[in-house]
Design a protein around this motif. Structure first.
Motif, PDB file in Angstrom:
ATOM      1  N   ASN A 167       0.825  -1.212   0.000  1.00 28.68           N
ATOM      2  CA  ASN A 167       0.000   0.000   0.000  1.00 28.68           C
ATOM      3  C   ASN A 167       0.859   1.261   0.000  1.00 28.68           C
ATOM      4  N   VAL A 168       1.999   1.176   0.665  1.00 34.11           N
ATOM      5  CA  VAL A 168       2.883   2.335   0.799  1.00 34.11           C
ATOM      6  C   VAL A 168       4.310   1.890   0.511  1.00 34.11           C
ATOM      7  N   ASP A 181       7.284   8.558   2.900  1.00 35.28           N
ATOM      8  CA  ASP A 181       6.480   7.403   2.496  1.00 35.28           C
ATOM      9  C   ASP A 181       5.466   7.867   1.462  1.00 35.28           C
ATOM     10  N   ARG A 183       2.186   6.626  -1.127  1.00 33.72           N
ATOM     11  CA  ARG A 183       1.192   5.603  -1.433  1.00 33.72           C
ATOM     12  C   ARG A 183       1.426   5.060  -2.837  1.00 33.72           C
ATOM     13  N   PHE A 220      -2.049   5.552  14.777  1.00 35.15           N
ATOM     14  CA  PHE A 220      -2.818   4.954  13.687  1.00 35.15           C
ATOM     15  C   PHE A 220      -4.191   5.613  13.567  1.00 35.15           C
ATOM     16  N   TYR A 223      -3.671   9.417  12.158  1.00 38.24           N
ATOM     17  CA  TYR A 223      -3.260   9.573  10.770  1.00 38.24           C
ATOM     18  C   TYR A 223      -3.982   8.624   9.812  1.00 38.24           C
ATOM     19  N   ASP A 224      -4.881   7.799  10.345  1.00 40.19           N
ATOM     20  CA  ASP A 224      -5.729   6.935   9.509  1.00 40.19           C
ATOM     21  C   ASP A 224      -4.889   6.091   8.555  1.00 40.19           C
ATOM     22  N   ARG A 225      -3.929   5.349   9.110  1.00 46.47           N
ATOM     23  CA  ARG A 225      -3.018   4.549   8.309  1.00 46.47           C
ATOM     24  C   ARG A 225      -3.294   3.061   8.463  1.00 46.47           C
ATOM     25  N   LEU A 228       2.536   1.865   9.379  1.00 46.89           N
ATOM     26  CA  LEU A 228       3.443   2.968   9.682  1.00 46.89           C
ATOM     27  C   LEU A 228       4.874   2.432   9.738  1.00 46.89           C
ATOM     28  N   THR A 242       1.758  -2.984  10.997  1.00 54.29           N
ATOM     29  CA  THR A 242       0.490  -2.944  10.261  1.00 54.29           C
ATOM     30  C   THR A 242      -0.689  -2.849  11.220  1.00 54.29           C
TER      31      THR A 242
END
Length: 459
Positions: A167-168, A181, A183, A220, A223-225, A228, A242
């Motif tokens: 994803n990143v 980082d 996306r 998390f 930052y809605d990840r 990280l 994750t």
């Protein structure tokens, strides 16, 4: 549930040794659903099914099982099967397993790892227990800022299978220092000749491997990840954490807080695998403390023995009085402990909380007091159980309930702030502890009000 319908068929096929048909049935099942099947099967069939699964699939299924069942299967399965599973497990899941099992079993599992996986497992176990380093996986996809988008995509195609998530992508320099980082969608939508440096915004959020893992939850959420990056003290990229691992941390923390709030020490292991004597010890500590606290209730009752002898009717309302105060205190403590955990309030908000709880306690006390007065009035209309001074008794009960519920609300709301200010866990301000505190003080309030109102009549 689908697994409830299909398990009998699987049991029959396993009994007949038709493993190919079992695989055909379960081939389209997701690992989490296969794990549910494993849990539902009897012990021998469970062992047979796991042993016949492809090691990669078995490792995915194994990760969904609770630690106690994982340990049980390790003891039951042949070493070659266990070796295949632990070598195929993702580094973070494998670390969680190694962290849970006893030292001698951990040594066995480590000996079954191939050198490459052994080195990774040992490096993660070298981090202190409870730190982010124990949660991370080093399987990441890193790129360089001078690369073109075409180069990045070719690199992903060549090495992407080794990454935990795509994803990143993480941008590093020649010393492996984390720069940014990005996306994956940015690379998919950008021209092929564009350089990575042109996609960078240099706004990267990273975790430090030596920090406590509880801190990941807030980051998390903020930052809605879904993942990280993790760096060392020098900013060098080590791996990623994750969101599935963070959910496990959140569940663990919530479980511990609920257990503490229930009036016991937090369990280190699941309920079913906690030794009986350890369970008793963790429960007995708080029970003894609470029992000693409740003994003060008897002391308070003894102090007002003379008032009780003169007006025995007052004793009828003692359970009503102390339970109302304990309930209001438990409610307030529950609300504030959870608000502190979620970051809705901080230490500097204590005065605002006190004002709100003062008003809430007064209103709630007024409601309960009114009901108490009405109850005594109705009973007195049809009987003389409370005697000629029933109105004064009703007034005593009503005013006492206002004061006790108000005191309970203030105590329950302020105690978590006090504990946090002292550097303690607010969750230890458990409902039983607050109830015990308010029980003792509630009796003092009740009999003090009675002494003032009933003096010269019943007292």
């Amino acid at each position: 549930m689908l697994e409830d319908l299909i398990t009998p068929d699987i049991c029959e096929l396993l009994d007949e040794g038709k493993l190919a048909e079992v695989h055909e049935i379960l081939d389209s099942w997701l690992p989490a659903d296969l794990a549910a099947i494993v849990v539902a099967l009897p012990t021998e069939k469970r062992k047979t099914l796991v042993a016949t699964l492809n090691p990669h699939v078995a490792a995915q299924v194994f990760a969904y099982l609770d630690p106690l069942l994982q340990e049980t299967l390790i003891h039951q399965l042949p070493e070659p099967v266990i070796g295949g599973i632990v070598n195929e497990m993702s580094p973070d899941d494998r670390t969680a397993l190694l962290e849970y099992v006893a030292p001698e079993l951990r040594h066995l599992l480590l000996s079954l790892l191939v050198p490459e996986h052994f080195k990774v497992a040992q490096s993660l176990l070298d981090y202190e227990e409870g730190t982010i380093g124990r949660l991370m996986t080093p399987e990441i996809m890193a790129v360089r800022q001078e690369w073109t988008v075409a180069h990045v995509l070719d690199h992903v195609r060549a090495h992407g299978r080794d990454s935990e998530t795509l994803n990143v992508l993480y941008v590093v320099d020649e010393t492996n220092t984390l720069l940014d980082d990005i996306r994956i969608r940015e690379f998919l939508l950008a021209p092929l000749d564009k350089h990575v440096s042109e996609l960078m915004d240099n706004r990267v959020v990273a975790l430090v491997a030596t920090d406590r893992k509880q801190g990941t939850i807030a980051l998390f959420k903020k930052y809605d990840r879904v993942a990280l990056p993790v760096v060392d003290a020098m900013g060098k990229l080590l791996g990623i954490v994750t969101v599935d691992d963070v959910l496990d941390v959140a569940e663990e923390r919530s479980t511990q807080e609920i257990q503490k709030f229930g009036g016991l020490e937090a369990l280190e292991e699941p309920y079913v695998s906690t030794p009986l004597l350890q369970m008793v010890r963790k429960r007995a500590t708080w029970l003894v403390i609470l029992f000693v606290g409740e003994m003060l209730t008897a002391t308070a009752m003894g102090f007002f023995e003379g008032e009780i002898e003169k007006a025995v009717v007052l004793a009828l309302f003692v359970p009503l009085i102390i339970s109302s105060g304990g309930n209001s205190g438990s409610q307030a403590a529950t609300l504030i402990v959870r608000a502190l955990a979620l970051g809705e309030v901080t230490l500097r908000d204590w005065w605002m909380v006190m004002r709100r709880e003062f008003l809430s306690g007064a209103i709630l006390g007024g409601i309960l007091g009114s009901i108490g007065v009405l109850r005594i009035a109705l009973w007195s209309a049809f009987s003389d159980v409370y005697g000629p001074h029933w109105f004064l008794i009703a007034l005593t009960v009503g005013i006492s309930l206002v004061g006790i519920v108000l005191w309970g609300s203030l105590s329950g709301s302020m105690l978590p702030f006090l504990l946090k200010r002292l550097g303690l866990d607010p969750a230890t301000s458990s409902a039983p502890f607050v109830a015990t505190l308010v029980d003792v003080t509630g009796l003092i309030i009740y009999f003090s009000v009675a002494f003032v109102i009933l003096r010269g009549t019943l007292l």
